[in-house]
Scaffold this motif. Structure first.
Motif, PDB file in Angstrom:
ATOM      1  N   PRO A   1       0.817  -1.214   0.000  1.00  0.00           N
ATOM      2  CA  PRO A   1       0.000   0.000   0.000  1.00  0.00           C
ATOM      3  C   PRO A   1       0.853   1.267   0.000  1.00  0.00           C
ATOM      4  O   PRO A   1       1.893   1.309   0.655  1.00  0.00           O
ATOM      5  CB  PRO A   1      -0.820  -0.115   1.279  1.00  0.00           C
ATOM      6  N   VAL A   2       0.420   2.271  -0.737  1.00  0.00           N
ATOM      7  CA  VAL A   2       1.178   3.508  -0.881  1.00  0.00           C
ATOM      8  C   VAL A   2       1.097   4.333   0.402  1.00  0.00           C
ATOM      9  O   VAL A   2       0.028   4.439   1.013  1.00  0.00           O
ATOM     10  CB  VAL A   2       0.636   4.324  -2.080  1.00  0.00           C
ATOM     11  N   VAL A   3       2.221   4.886   0.804  1.00  0.00           N
ATOM     12  CA  VAL A   3       2.256   5.804   1.944  1.00  0.00           C
ATOM     13  C   VAL A   3       1.804   7.177   1.451  1.00  0.00           C
ATOM     14  O   VAL A   3       2.400   7.713   0.506  1.00  0.00           O
ATOM     15  CB  VAL A   3       3.673   5.898   2.539  1.00  0.00           C
ATOM     16  N   PRO A   4       0.763   7.772   2.036  1.00  0.00           N
ATOM     17  CA  PRO A   4       0.289   9.079   1.565  1.00  0.00           C
ATOM     18  C   PRO A   4       1.398  10.126   1.581  1.00  0.00           C
ATOM     19  O   PRO A   4       2.243  10.138   2.480  1.00  0.00           O
ATOM     20  CB  PRO A   4      -0.819   9.439   2.556  1.00  0.00           C
TER      21      PRO A   4
ATOM     22  N   PHE B   1      10.852   4.664  -3.518  1.00  0.00           N
ATOM     23  CA  PHE B   1      10.967   4.437  -4.963  1.00  0.00           C
ATOM     24  C   PHE B   1      11.379   5.713  -5.693  1.00  0.00           C
ATOM     25  O   PHE B   1      11.092   6.834  -5.255  1.00  0.00           O
ATOM     26  CB  PHE B   1       9.630   3.950  -5.519  1.00  0.00           C
ATOM     27  N   TYR B   2      11.995   5.500  -6.866  1.00  0.00           N
ATOM     28  CA  TYR B   2      12.526   6.599  -7.665  1.00  0.00           C
ATOM     29  C   TYR B   2      12.140   6.393  -9.126  1.00  0.00           C
ATOM     30  O   TYR B   2      12.124   5.263  -9.625  1.00  0.00           O
ATOM     31  CB  TYR B   2      14.048   6.661  -7.514  1.00  0.00           C
ATOM     32  N   GLY B   3      11.835   7.519  -9.805  1.00  0.00           N
ATOM     33  CA  GLY B   3      11.467   7.450 -11.207  1.00  0.00           C
ATOM     34  C   GLY B   3      10.219   8.255 -11.484  1.00  0.00           C
ATOM     35  O   GLY B   3       9.955   9.287 -10.864  1.00  0.00           O
ATOM     36  N   THR B   4       9.417   7.765 -12.421  1.00  0.00           N
ATOM     37  CA  THR B   4       8.165   8.415 -12.805  1.00  0.00           C
ATOM     38  C   THR B   4       7.056   7.377 -12.791  1.00  0.00           C
ATOM     39  O   THR B   4       7.301   6.176 -12.628  1.00  0.00           O
ATOM     40  CB  THR B   4       8.272   9.016 -14.210  1.00  0.00           C
ATOM     41  N   SER B   5       5.829   7.842 -13.009  1.00  0.00           N
ATOM     42  CA  SER B   5       4.702   6.914 -13.019  1.00  0.00           C
ATOM     43  C   SER B   5       4.843   5.854 -14.103  1.00  0.00           C
ATOM     44  O   SER B   5       4.324   4.750 -13.972  1.00  0.00           O
ATOM     45  CB  SER B   5       3.393   7.694 -13.220  1.00  0.00           C
TER      46      SER B   5
ATOM     47  N   TYR C   1      12.927  11.081  -6.541  1.00  0.00           N
ATOM     48  CA  TYR C   1      12.102  10.341  -5.580  1.00  0.00           C
ATOM     49  C   TYR C   1      10.639  10.390  -6.007  1.00  0.00           C
ATOM     50  O   TYR C   1      10.101  11.458  -6.316  1.00  0.00           O
ATOM     51  CB  TYR C   1      12.266  10.945  -4.187  1.00  0.00           C
ATOM     52  N   TYR C   2       9.990   9.231  -6.000  1.00  0.00           N
ATOM     53  CA  TYR C   2       8.612   9.146  -6.478  1.00  0.00           C
ATOM     54  C   TYR C   2       7.600   8.941  -5.354  1.00  0.00           C
ATOM     55  O   TYR C   2       6.518   9.517  -5.359  1.00  0.00           O
ATOM     56  CB  TYR C   2       8.485   8.006  -7.492  1.00  0.00           C
ATOM     57  N   GLY C   3       7.955   8.111  -4.382  1.00  0.00           N
ATOM     58  CA  GLY C   3       7.026   7.829  -3.291  1.00  0.00           C
ATOM     59  C   GLY C   3       7.431   6.599  -2.531  1.00  0.00           C
ATOM     60  O   GLY C   3       8.515   6.043  -2.731  1.00  0.00           O
ATOM     61  N   ALA C   4       6.554   6.146  -1.623  1.00  0.00           N
ATOM     62  CA  ALA C   4       6.882   5.016  -0.755  1.00  0.00           C
ATOM     63  C   ALA C   4       5.672   4.106  -0.583  1.00  0.00           C
ATOM     64  O   ALA C   4       4.526   4.526  -0.756  1.00  0.00           O
ATOM     65  CB  ALA C   4       7.355   5.518   0.610  1.00  0.00           C
ATOM     66  N   THR C   5       5.950   2.864  -0.230  1.00  0.00           N
ATOM     67  CA  THR C   5       4.897   1.906   0.110  1.00  0.00           C
ATOM     68  C   THR C   5       5.204   1.307   1.469  1.00  0.00           C
ATOM     69  O   THR C   5       6.321   1.412   1.980  1.00  0.00           O
ATOM     70  CB  THR C   5       4.765   0.779  -0.928  1.00  0.00           C
ATOM     71  N   ARG C   6       4.206   0.664   2.057  1.00  0.00           N
ATOM     72  CA  ARG C   6       4.343   0.093   3.405  1.00  0.00           C
ATOM     73  C   ARG C   6       3.866  -1.355   3.392  1.00  0.00           C
ATOM     74  O   ARG C   6       2.782  -1.678   3.883  1.00  0.00           O
ATOM     75  CB  ARG C   6       3.552   0.931   4.406  1.00  0.00           C
TER      76      ARG C   6
END
Length: 320
Positions: A252-255, A267-271, A308-313
């Motif tokens: 699940p994505v961390v808001p 994570f790193y990159g683009t959609s 940096y793109y985002g994180a998941t948990r």
């Protein structure tokens, strides 16, 4: 405020609330996963004075399985860890007859002393106004009332109000997470969940192995970035897809804006092209397999010019 200082809610209503909220499973998933032994009280834990932090941890041990953060949450809500300037905190009693940092009624405190011996280190005789004695007495009282097996029931016995139980559990969650934001190194691993700890422990044992494109472990001579995170979580009993892009999509994505926790994947990159992933270990650091010619290492998860793109948990506890 101790039991009988608030209105009693009927047993039938309490059972209905528990069933509807699924509290028992949610509580177990959070507090069953933390470890008082990994809390460093020398480093401020949110707003808890270090001396009180140490007392909460020590007192929790008299009730095996009770998490220190529950005692800390009660201490916060009752008297702000004895900092509240009000009658009945350091001397006297409040309007309901409660006194001391944990707000014991005198008969309730005496009842605890009748069945338990407060460890040495407090007042002689034990006093509900002494933080050491009051916090240990609170741990004994919660244990006698059903903690940690039925934590909701135990906190409800402390103060007969469902709002109080919810507030204590919410505050305890904040303290547990605050104390486990991670050290940023492999010598002092802290994590909120067993899965996160197991993943970090595994990754820490792989420091120094070569980056190998497509590598899943030692049989290939090393790891690539997603091979390392997949293997780390496999060791924790959590199955992940193979590539960085599919691991992000698995969530699940961390808001955005939420504090990262040890064990989160960054994570790193683009959609359209997520090209790198690391395992966050706290203090702004991650373990990752960077690229060709480098080894598995600890490094900052953010840097100038990163994508940096985002994180998941993937270690997320059961939701409340």
């Amino acid at each position: 405020m101790m039991a009988k200082a608030a209105a009693v809610v009927g047993t039938v209503l309490l059972v209905a609330v528990l069933a509807a909220a699924g509290v028992v499973n949610a509580v177990s998933s959070l507090f069953g996963s933390t470890s008082s032994g990994h809390v460093n009280c020398a480093k401020p834990v949110d707003d808890i004075p270090p001396s009180f932090c140490a007392l909460y941890i020590a007192a929790a041990r008299v009730c095996p399985g009770l998490d220190w953060s529950v005692l800390a949450a009660i201490g916060k809500i009752e008297t702000d860890h004895a900092r509240l300037k009000a009658p009945g905190v350091s001397i006297g009693e409040n309007f309901a007859g409660a006194g001391g940092p944990m707000q014991f009624l005198e008969p309730t405190f005496a009842g605890v002393l009748a069945h338990h011996t407060i460890p040495s280190g407090g007042a002689t005789p034990p006093s509900r106004y002494n933080p050491h004695d009051a916090i240990h007495a609170a741990a004994f009282y919660l244990c006698d009332s059903g903690a940690p097996r039925d934590l909701y029931k135990a906190i409800f016995a402390y103060n007969h109000a469902d709002w109080y139980v919810r507030d204590v559990l919410a505050q305890a969650r904040k303290y547990a997470e605050s104390a486990n934001l991670g050290s940023g190194n492999c010598t002092e691993i802290r994590a909120v969940t067993p899965a996160a700890r197991a993943a970090i422990e595994y990754a820490c044992t792989k420091l120094g192995l070569d980056y190998v494109w497509g590598g899943d472990g030692e049989t290939e001579g090393g790891f690539d970035c997603s091979g390392l995170t997949k293997a780390a979580y496999n060791a924790a009993g959590v199955e992940l897809p193979r590539t960085a892009h599919t691991q992000y999509n698995a969530g699940p994505v961390v808001p955005a804006g939420e504090t990262l926790l040890p064990g989160d994947l960054v994570f790193y990159g683009t959609s359209r092209d997520i090209h790198h992933v690391g395992l966050y270990i706290g203090a702004g650091q991650m373990i990752h397999a960077p690229t060709f010619g480098q080894v598995v290492q600890v490094g900052p998860y953010r840097w100038t010019g990163d994508d940096y793109y985002g994180a998941t948990r993937p270690h997320r506890p059961v939701s409340t």
